[in-house]
Design a protein around this motif. Structure first.
Motif, PDB file in Angstrom:
ATOM      1  N   MET A   1       0.822  -1.196   0.000  1.00  0.00           N
ATOM      2  CA  MET A   1       0.000   0.000   0.000  1.00  0.00           C
ATOM      3  C   MET A   1       0.868   1.263   0.000  1.00  0.00           C
ATOM      4  N   ILE A   2       1.904   1.291   0.813  1.00  0.00           N
ATOM      5  CA  ILE A   2       2.774   2.470   0.871  1.00  0.00           C
ATOM      6  C   ILE A   2       3.503   2.658  -0.456  1.00  0.00           C
ATOM      7  N   ALA A   3       3.913   1.559  -1.089  1.00  0.00           N
ATOM      8  CA  ALA A   3       4.614   1.662  -2.377  1.00  0.00           C
ATOM      9  C   ALA A   3       3.721   2.301  -3.432  1.00  0.00           C
ATOM     10  N   ALA A   4       2.449   1.978  -3.429  1.00  0.00           N
ATOM     11  CA  ALA A   4       1.519   2.579  -4.392  1.00  0.00           C
ATOM     12  C   ALA A   4       1.372   4.067  -4.138  1.00  0.00           C
ATOM     13  N   ARG A   5       1.364   4.474  -2.865  1.00  0.00           N
ATOM     14  CA  ARG A   5       1.239   5.894  -2.549  1.00  0.00           C
ATOM     15  C   ARG A   5       2.454   6.670  -3.026  1.00  0.00           C
ATOM     16  N   PHE A   6       3.633   6.109  -2.821  1.00  0.00           N
ATOM     17  CA  PHE A   6       4.846   6.778  -3.265  1.00  0.00           C
ATOM     18  C   PHE A   6       4.894   6.888  -4.786  1.00  0.00           C
ATOM     19  N   ALA A   7       4.332   5.930  -5.465  1.00  0.00           N
ATOM     20  CA  ALA A   7       4.402   5.902  -6.918  1.00  0.00           C
ATOM     21  C   ALA A   7       3.391   6.824  -7.573  1.00  0.00           C
ATOM     22  N   THR A   8       2.319   7.197  -6.880  1.00  0.00           N
ATOM     23  CA  THR A   8       1.274   7.951  -7.555  1.00  0.00           C
ATOM     24  C   THR A   8       1.110   9.374  -7.046  1.00  0.00           C
ATOM     25  N   VAL A   9       1.060   9.572  -5.746  1.00  0.00           N
ATOM     26  CA  VAL A   9       0.670  10.871  -5.212  1.00  0.00           C
ATOM     27  C   VAL A   9       1.862  11.748  -4.850  1.00  0.00           C
ATOM     28  N   GLU A  10       2.775  11.244  -4.086  1.00  0.00           N
ATOM     29  CA  GLU A  10       3.821  12.079  -3.516  1.00  0.00           C
ATOM     30  C   GLU A  10       4.766  12.710  -4.543  1.00  0.00           C
ATOM     31  N   PRO A  11       5.059  12.085  -5.685  1.00  0.00           N
ATOM     32  CA  PRO A  11       5.893  12.782  -6.670  1.00  0.00           C
ATOM     33  C   PRO A  11       5.277  14.087  -7.167  1.00  0.00           C
ATOM     34  N   VAL A  12       3.948  14.146  -7.203  1.00  0.00           N
ATOM     35  CA  VAL A  12       3.289  15.378  -7.636  1.00  0.00           C
ATOM     36  C   VAL A  12       3.574  16.497  -6.643  1.00  0.00           C
ATOM     37  N   PHE A  13       3.479  16.207  -5.348  1.00  0.00           N
ATOM     38  CA  PHE A  13       3.755  17.215  -4.335  1.00  0.00           C
ATOM     39  C   PHE A  13       5.235  17.577  -4.307  1.00  0.00           C
ATOM     40  N   GLY A  14       6.101  16.593  -4.539  1.00  0.00           N
ATOM     41  CA  GLY A  14       7.526  16.875  -4.619  1.00  0.00           C
ATOM     42  C   GLY A  14       7.838  17.776  -5.797  1.00  0.00           C
ATOM     43  N   ASN A  15       7.170  17.566  -6.924  1.00  0.00           N
ATOM     44  CA  ASN A  15       7.356  18.409  -8.099  1.00  0.00           C
ATOM     45  C   ASN A  15       6.886  19.831  -7.813  1.00  0.00           C
ATOM     46  N   LEU A  16       5.742  19.964  -7.151  1.00  0.00           N
ATOM     47  CA  LEU A  16       5.235  21.302  -6.820  1.00  0.00           C
ATOM     48  C   LEU A  16       6.199  22.027  -5.889  1.00  0.00           C
TER      49      LEU A  16
END
Length: 56
Positions: A1-16
């Protein structure tokens, strides 16, 4: 579950935060702040559309 979160959501916030330099908001009113946040959230989608030549 955590791996899916890192792969989908958090890169967007890191990019912002890192690439778009959204480290703090420039507006104080709650309505204006909400509009500024939504604008920053739309930027990656607009860039994707422009990259795929949907914008014109």
């Amino acid at each position: 579950m955590i791996a899916a979160r890192f792969a989908t959501v958090e890169p967007v916030f890191g990019n912002l935060r890192h690439n778009k330099r959204l480290t703090r908001f420039s507006l104080r009113d709650r309505g204006k702040l909400d509009g500024q946040w939504k604008l920053y959230c739309m930027v990656p989608n607009i860039e994707k559309l422009a990259h795929h030549e949907y914008a014109g």
